[in-house]
Design a protein around this motif. Sequence first.
Motif, PDB file in Angstrom:
ATOM      1  N   SER A 181       0.830  -1.208   0.000  1.00  0.00           N
ATOM      2  CA  SER A 181       0.000   0.000   0.000  1.00  0.00           C
ATOM      3  C   SER A 181       0.864   1.258   0.000  1.00  0.00           C
ATOM      4  O   SER A 181       0.523   2.256  -0.648  1.00  0.00           O
ATOM      5  N   LYS A 182       1.974   1.231   0.708  1.00  0.00           N
ATOM      6  CA  LYS A 182       2.843   2.406   0.747  1.00  0.00           C
ATOM      7  C   LYS A 182       3.585   2.590  -0.581  1.00  0.00           C
ATOM      8  O   LYS A 182       3.853   3.718  -0.992  1.00  0.00           O
ATOM      9  N   ALA A 183       3.900   1.498  -1.251  1.00  0.00           N
ATOM     10  CA  ALA A 183       4.454   1.612  -2.597  1.00  0.00           C
ATOM     11  C   ALA A 183       3.443   2.257  -3.532  1.00  0.00           C
ATOM     12  O   ALA A 183       3.787   3.110  -4.364  1.00  0.00           O
ATOM     13  N   ALA A 184       2.193   1.865  -3.395  1.00  0.00           N
ATOM     14  CA  ALA A 184       1.140   2.471  -4.213  1.00  0.00           C
ATOM     15  C   ALA A 184       0.981   3.950  -3.878  1.00  0.00           C
ATOM     16  O   ALA A 184       0.746   4.777  -4.779  1.00  0.00           O
ATOM     17  N   LEU A 185       1.119   4.310  -2.604  1.00  0.00           N
ATOM     18  CA  LEU A 185       1.001   5.712  -2.214  1.00  0.00           C
ATOM     19  C   LEU A 185       2.127   6.547  -2.825  1.00  0.00           C
ATOM     20  O   LEU A 185       1.901   7.683  -3.263  1.00  0.00           O
ATOM     21  N   MET A 186       3.315   5.981  -2.870  1.00  0.00           N
ATOM     22  CA  MET A 186       4.417   6.707  -3.501  1.00  0.00           C
ATOM     23  C   MET A 186       4.171   6.881  -5.000  1.00  0.00           C
ATOM     24  O   MET A 186       4.497   7.924  -5.579  1.00  0.00           O
ATOM     25  N   ARG A 187       3.614   5.870  -5.638  1.00  0.00           N
ATOM     26  CA  ARG A 187       3.269   6.000  -7.056  1.00  0.00           C
ATOM     27  C   ARG A 187       2.159   7.032  -7.250  1.00  0.00           C
ATOM     28  O   ARG A 187       2.189   7.830  -8.200  1.00  0.00           O
ATOM     29  N   LEU A 188       1.178   7.035  -6.348  1.00  0.00           N
ATOM     30  CA  LEU A 188       0.119   8.036  -6.402  1.00  0.00           C
ATOM     31  C   LEU A 188       0.711   9.439  -6.281  1.00  0.00           C
ATOM     32  O   LEU A 188       0.275  10.373  -6.972  1.00  0.00           O
ATOM     33  N   THR A 189       1.709   9.590  -5.436  1.00  0.00           N
ATOM     34  CA  THR A 189       2.388  10.872  -5.276  1.00  0.00           C
ATOM     35  C   THR A 189       2.965  11.351  -6.601  1.00  0.00           C
ATOM     36  O   THR A 189       2.828  12.526  -6.968  1.00  0.00           O
ATOM     37  N   LEU A 195       0.028  12.345  -9.068  1.00  0.00           N
ATOM     38  CA  LEU A 195      -0.621  13.598  -8.703  1.00  0.00           C
ATOM     39  C   LEU A 195       0.306  14.783  -8.938  1.00  0.00           C
ATOM     40  O   LEU A 195      -0.138  15.857  -9.360  1.00  0.00           O
ATOM     41  N   ALA A 196       1.590  14.600  -8.648  1.00  0.00           N
ATOM     42  CA  ALA A 196       2.538  15.690  -8.887  1.00  0.00           C
ATOM     43  C   ALA A 196       2.574  16.075 -10.354  1.00  0.00           C
ATOM     44  O   ALA A 196       2.620  17.267 -10.712  1.00  0.00           O
ATOM     45  N   VAL A 236       3.295  17.936  -4.894  1.00  0.00           N
ATOM     46  CA  VAL A 236       2.931  16.722  -4.160  1.00  0.00           C
ATOM     47  C   VAL A 236       4.184  15.893  -3.942  1.00  0.00           C
ATOM     48  O   VAL A 236       4.854  15.501  -4.897  1.00  0.00           O
ATOM     49  N   ASN A 237       4.516  15.646  -2.690  1.00  0.00           N
ATOM     50  CA  ASN A 237       5.682  14.845  -2.333  1.00  0.00           C
ATOM     51  C   ASN A 237       5.313  13.840  -1.253  1.00  0.00           C
ATOM     52  O   ASN A 237       4.195  13.852  -0.723  1.00  0.00           O
ATOM     53  N   ALA A 238       6.256  12.977  -0.928  1.00  0.00           N
ATOM     54  CA  ALA A 238       6.045  11.980   0.113  1.00  0.00           C
ATOM     55  C   ALA A 238       7.277  11.900   1.009  1.00  0.00           C
ATOM     56  O   ALA A 238       8.378  12.275   0.606  1.00  0.00           O
ATOM     57  N   VAL A 239       7.074  11.411   2.205  1.00  0.00           N
ATOM     58  CA  VAL A 239       8.155  11.114   3.138  1.00  0.00           C
ATOM     59  C   VAL A 239       8.045   9.642   3.498  1.00  0.00           C
ATOM     60  O   VAL A 239       6.949   9.149   3.786  1.00  0.00           O
ATOM     61  N   TRP A 253      10.909  23.936  -5.688  1.00  0.00           N
ATOM     62  CA  TRP A 253      11.231  23.298  -6.969  1.00  0.00           C
ATOM     63  C   TRP A 253      11.338  21.787  -6.807  1.00  0.00           C
ATOM     64  O   TRP A 253      12.050  21.116  -7.532  1.00  0.00           O
ATOM     65  N   ILE A 254      10.601  21.253  -5.841  1.00  0.00           N
ATOM     66  CA  ILE A 254      10.592  19.814  -5.575  1.00  0.00           C
ATOM     67  C   ILE A 254       9.163  19.316  -5.651  1.00  0.00           C
ATOM     68  O   ILE A 254       8.284  19.803  -4.925  1.00  0.00           O
ATOM     69  N   THR A 255       8.911  18.366  -6.517  1.00  0.00           N
ATOM     70  CA  THR A 255       7.599  17.730  -6.573  1.00  0.00           C
ATOM     71  C   THR A 255       7.744  16.317  -7.113  1.00  0.00           C
ATOM     72  O   THR A 255       8.670  16.014  -7.870  1.00  0.00           O
ATOM     73  N   GLY A 256       6.831  15.453  -6.701  1.00  0.00           N
ATOM     74  CA  GLY A 256       6.835  14.068  -7.166  1.00  0.00           C
ATOM     75  C   GLY A 256       7.912  13.204  -6.545  1.00  0.00           C
ATOM     76  O   GLY A 256       8.174  12.096  -7.017  1.00  0.00           O
ATOM     77  N   GLN A 257       8.515  13.662  -5.448  1.00  0.00           N
ATOM     78  CA  GLN A 257       9.631  12.950  -4.842  1.00  0.00           C
ATOM     79  C   GLN A 257       9.229  12.286  -3.522  1.00  0.00           C
ATOM     80  O   GLN A 257       8.319  12.743  -2.836  1.00  0.00           O
TER      81      GLN A 257
END
Length: 251
Positions: free
Chosen positions: A159-167, A170-171, A180-183, A233-237
């Motif tokens: 599920s967390k892998a999917a959330l990173m892909r969703l990030t 969306l970015a 849109v980023n993730a930690v 200047w950071i998105t999708g990361q």
Amino acid sequence: MTSSLKGQVAVVTGASRGIGLGIARELVQRGAKVCITARNAEPLDDAVRDLGGADHAIAVAGKSDDPAHQEEAVARTMETFGRLDMLVNNTGINPVYGPTLDTDPVAAAKIFAVNVLAPLAWTRLAHAAWMGEHGGAVVNLASIAGIRASRGIGMYGVSKAALMRLTVELAAELGPDIRVNAVAPAIVKTKFAEALYEGREEKVIRSYPLGRLGVPEDVAGAVAFLLSADAGWITGQTLVVDGGVTLGGGL
């Protein structure tokens, strides 16, 4: 960080304790106002007091994957503060432990509903309420379980892998005005993660080059950075916050 968050407003889900409350506290300290959510009203009320009271925070109780709760929280945020600049999708669940093949399909569906589909729904509402017209920033709380095998919590990791892909998706779709980023943290010392280290912490930290497990403040600072203009200047990361454990250690 050089950028203040003064005048900005955030929704932080799952923020009555642990990482979510740490994030909310960091945002308030940097000048933001917050709406925090969680399932139960009483700990949320305690959290609002911890954050400085009604001048700084409001709380809306409910289940993160409940559309009515999502709509109420966003509406209350707009009614109270008049804007919604930042969204932190922190809520996550892992109700099962064991081999992935043995995961009950109903439990697997619930994990995905809360950990993946709910962040999508919260982002959609934030976009409609404010960010679509005015811009903003979203941070999703992933996990290093989503970037490598994590025995015993495999479906959570999926599920967390999917959330990173969703990030990433969306970015790409919401730029340039919404980032849109993730930690992705490793083990952070919270009630949620107790089963991963309780009674064997000294053994677990041997795999961490920085010699300790994380604390909520470690994650909160990273999230605040990604929400701020310093990360403009950071998105999708996905920013890995792990004490170095993914350099070669294990959970």
